[in-house]
Structure formats: C-alpha cells, structure tokens
Design an enzyme around this catalytic site. Sequence first.
Site, PDB file in Angstrom:
ATOM      1  N   TYR A 155      23.496 -12.196   2.989  1.00  0.00           N
ATOM      2  CA  TYR A 155      23.120 -11.448   4.189  1.00  0.00           C
ATOM      3  C   TYR A 155      24.081 -11.799   5.315  1.00  0.00           C
ATOM      4  O   TYR A 155      24.329 -12.977   5.584  1.00  0.00           O
ATOM      5  CB  TYR A 155      21.688 -11.801   4.597  1.00  0.00           C
ATOM      6  CG  TYR A 155      21.198 -11.047   5.808  1.00  0.00           C
ATOM      7  CD1 TYR A 155      21.000  -9.664   5.742  1.00  0.00           C
ATOM      8  CD2 TYR A 155      20.938 -11.697   7.008  1.00  0.00           C
ATOM      9  CE1 TYR A 155      20.540  -8.959   6.858  1.00  0.00           C
ATOM     10  CE2 TYR A 155      20.476 -10.998   8.124  1.00  0.00           C
ATOM     11  CZ  TYR A 155      20.276  -9.634   8.040  1.00  0.00           C
ATOM     12  OH  TYR A 155      19.831  -8.941   9.137  1.00  0.00           O
TER      13      TYR A 155
ATOM     14  N   ASP B 189      30.644 -17.168   6.336  1.00  0.00           N
ATOM     15  CA  ASP B 189      29.536 -16.872   7.241  1.00  0.00           C
ATOM     16  C   ASP B 189      28.637 -18.104   7.273  1.00  0.00           C
ATOM     17  O   ASP B 189      27.833 -18.331   6.374  1.00  0.00           O
ATOM     18  CB  ASP B 189      28.780 -15.632   6.761  1.00  0.00           C
ATOM     19  CG  ASP B 189      27.630 -15.271   7.701  1.00  0.00           C
ATOM     20  OD1 ASP B 189      27.382 -16.042   8.655  1.00  0.00           O
ATOM     21  OD2 ASP B 189      26.988 -14.222   7.482  1.00  0.00           O
TER      22      ASP B 189
ATOM     23  N   LYS C  97      22.461 -18.818  15.143  1.00  0.00           N
ATOM     24  CA  LYS C  97      21.296 -19.689  14.990  1.00  0.00           C
ATOM     25  C   LYS C  97      21.423 -20.995  15.796  1.00  0.00           C
ATOM     26  O   LYS C  97      21.219 -20.973  16.993  1.00  0.00           O
ATOM     27  CB  LYS C  97      21.000 -19.889  13.504  1.00  0.00           C
ATOM     28  CG  LYS C  97      20.684 -18.505  12.874  1.00  0.00           C
ATOM     29  CD  LYS C  97      20.050 -18.522  11.515  1.00  0.00           C
ATOM     30  CE  LYS C  97      19.535 -17.119  11.178  1.00  0.00           C
ATOM     31  NZ  LYS C  97      20.256 -16.400  10.164  1.00  0.00           N
TER      32      LYS C  97
HETATM   33  C1  LIG Z   1      20.715 -14.878  10.226  1.00  0.00           C
HETATM   34  C2  LIG Z   1      22.029 -14.556   9.603  1.00  0.00           C
HETATM   35  C3  LIG Z   1      22.871 -13.553  10.109  1.00  0.00           C
HETATM   36  C4  LIG Z   1      22.447 -12.626  11.196  1.00  0.00           C
HETATM   37  O1  LIG Z   1      22.253 -13.260  12.413  1.00  0.00           O
HETATM   38  P1  LIG Z   1      21.325 -12.512  13.520  1.00  0.00           P
HETATM   39  O2  LIG Z   1      21.426 -13.441  14.702  1.00  0.00           O
HETATM   40  O3  LIG Z   1      19.974 -12.379  12.930  1.00  0.00           O
HETATM   41  O4  LIG Z   1      21.957 -11.199  13.787  1.00  0.00           O
HETATM   42  C5  LIG Z   1      24.120 -13.410   9.548  1.00  0.00           C
HETATM   43  N1  LIG Z   1      24.535 -14.197   8.544  1.00  0.00           N
HETATM   44  C6  LIG Z   1      23.754 -15.164   8.019  1.00  0.00           C
HETATM   45  C7  LIG Z   1      24.264 -16.020   6.911  1.00  0.00           C
HETATM   46  C8  LIG Z   1      22.473 -15.361   8.516  1.00  0.00           C
HETATM   47  O5  LIG Z   1      21.682 -16.288   7.962  1.00  0.00           O
END
Ligand SMILES: *Cc1c(COP(=O)(O)O)cnc(C)c1O
Length: 431
Positions: free
Chosen positions: A144, A239, A267
């Site tokens: 994701y 990511d 985060k």
């Molecule tokens: C949570 C998450 C996102 C998206 O971040 P948001 O602040 O919810 O837009 C992207 N990549 C990873 C790996 C994530 O866990």
Amino acid sequence: MQISKSKALFEKAQNYIPGGVNSPVRAFRAVGGDPVFIEKASGAHITDVDGNSYIELINSWGPMILGHNHPMIKEAIIKAMENGTSFGAPTAREVEIAELITGMVPSIEKVRMVNSGTEATMSAIRVARGFTGKDKFIKMEGHYHGHGDSFLIAAGSGAITMGAPDSPGVTKGTAKDTLLAPYNDLEAIEKLVLANKNEVAALILEPVPGNMGLVLPKAGYLEGLRKICDREGIVLIFDEVMTGFRLAKGGAQEIFGVTPDMTTLGKIIGGGMPVGAYGGKKEIMEFVSPAGPVYQAGTLSGNPIAMAAGLAMLHHLNSTPEVYATLDSIGDKIVTGYRNSLDKLGLNYTINHIGSMFSLFFTDKEIFDFESAKHSDTALFGKYFQSMLHKGIYLAPSQFESLFLSTALTDDLISQIITANEESLKEILGK
Ligand SMILES: *Cc1c(COP(=O)(O)O)cnc(C)c1O
C-alpha cells in the site's frame, strides 16, 4: 461492554459521511460489528465515547510510538500554537527537521515535507519519472502506498500483464503504467524489466510490508532489487511511511543495510500531526521545483504546529537510541506469550514479527507475499478481533494489517495482553 453512544454516533455519521468514516478501514467492515468512536487517549490506553478503555496495539496506525499524548510532544504543540498556526512561508523549524531527517536517514540528502504519506509517494513517483524521463513503474502486489491513482492497481493476470484499476475512477491509461510483481520474487522483477526494457522509471515497495499483514523480506531480496535497479537505471524507492523511525531511527534501510535512491516517510514523522515527506539523492531531489522542473507544492506543507510535533518526536528518537531496544523487548515478550498460548491450544498459526511490528495470521502456511497471506482464515480473525475488543484490547480491524507497539506498554500491560489473547483464542475455539 456497552457501546450505545458509539452506535448512535455511527448511525448519525452515515447520514453525513460516506460509510460514516473518513478512512474506510475504521468502519470495521473486515471484522463485523460497529466501530467504537474515540474520545481520548493517553499513554498505552485509548478510551471510547461510552467510557470503555482499551490497551492500544495499533497506535493511530503507527505514529504514537511513545504512546498517546506524550507530554513532550503535547508541550511542543502548545508552545508552537502561541505564535500562530500557519504562515504559508518558510520557517526555521523546517530547516531544523530537514537537517535532522538527513542525519537520521543518511540515504536522504535532501527532503521535501508534505501533508500525508499519500502525497509523499505520489510526489516521489513524479520526481522519479521526471528524473529518468520514463513513464512506467513497478509496484508489489499487496503493498500500500496511499490512495494515489497509479497505486490503486490490483494483481492482474500474471506479472507481465499491465495492471487493471482496483477502484472505479482510476483510468486504464493510468493503470497501464503501473507494473505489478509479487513480493519476495526477484525472478518476476527480472522478467518485468526485460519485457519493459528502458521504460521503467522506478520500483517502489515497502521494504518490510505491513499492509498485507506484516511480511518480511527473504535473505538477499532487497539486495537483489538494488542490483537490478542499478543495472537498469531504475530509481529504487523505499516506502518507509510505516517502517521509518519505527524499526530503527534510520528505518528498514538501516536494519537491512540496503540503500534506496529515494525514501517516502509519514506517520511517526508528524508525531501524530498530518505530515509526510519524501527525499533521497541530491541529484534526484534537485529535480523538484523550484530547484528543478518537477512541480510539487502545498499550502500547509511544513506547517509550524505539525513541524513542532514532528521535531519533538524525531529529536527524542534520535537522542534516545535505547527506545528501539525497549520496543524490541516489548515485541519479543508479547510474541513469546502468544506463541506459548497458540502452541498449548494447538491452533494453526503463523506469526511474522520484527521489532515493534507483528501480525498473527490464522493459517499454518508460511506468509511471504500477497498470495500466501490470502490463506488466512479471515472469518476466524473477525471473531478473534471482537473477542479481544471486548476484553479491552484494541487491535487493527483487519487480518491484513500489522500491529504497532509503543514504549508505553509496561510489563503489567503486556501480561494483560497475553492473558486476553489466550482467553480470546479459547473462546473462538469453543474451549
Ligand atoms: C499509511 C501508508 C501510506 C499512506 O499514508 P497516508 O498518510 O495514510 O496517506 C503510504 N505508504 C505506506 C507504506 C503506509 O503504511
């Protein structure tokens, strides 16, 4: 457990908000039942509007690594607020946080702040495309990267085929530039790269994916990706929105010793405020406007309150390396307790675990990619989730999520978690 106020709020919310929530997973659809509405949180506990208190194992999906409402972060926010909430102009704090991030994550030589993880990944892909002059990129099934159009692509019919949109509203034109591969399979990447010779701008992945449940990279996998990207002139993007500042102060790249060209963050970086960031090699980041031609902007980017919260968080993590040893030990204790109960009860399970992240899957199959994760018994997980909630343990409401531990978990709370887990397992097994 009484949740009448939550129920009433959820009913009302559905009149005004699609599905009653501002992010889909919060609606509890994967586990059944109604979501609890939260009133407040402090340390290891979160309390709903009916006054039920739960031990937190999700921590706002990761950011609250020191527990909720940490006094140091709260003070930083309150102090910053006295000078105004937004200027739309540069501030000293942005320079300070950029310097701190580049120190903690050495592969990041320059960094741009944004407002969410979604913005970070969308921007990173645009920059990689601008830098290489190529259009396509590779993503992994089950990873994701936020809700940007080009990331909402599900597994198609085999890795060589073009992606098909996962959501209405994503055009076929967008989807065709997203190439899909299974995680932990270097051969699949070699095939994709060969079939799309000189057309792939970037390869983006969660180095330690946490969005199909927690899955770990096989030995040599990340190194293998690095080699392929170097050979083919592909920008390797880690990511680390989830793993950054969580697995180590330098993220998964520090632990596995593999250096990406670009990194996306979110985060934890905002200390609970809406913040994301992307960064990487100088020569790539120099393509970002106004230094270079790739446009990316944000009215509230680098917001002074958000930066104050993020700075307080990152300074603490940077200057207190024992935080990670503490988190590792908390993770080890909980997982050991879980394993003892599961073995004793004779339930089929797989636990994937690293540091302060873990997932309990209801299957005895090894889970190393999206296909294998699908073997889990999600109906059983739904029952388990509800049972744990009623015993005062707040889990992620889906089998396909990782749990996130915080330093606020004391030995006493850890015992409570392990006991609740064993009782819930007995309950769902009818023992
Ligand atoms: C949570 C998450 C996102 C998206 O971040 P948001 O602040 O919810 O837009 C992207 N990549 C990873 C790996 C994530 O866990």
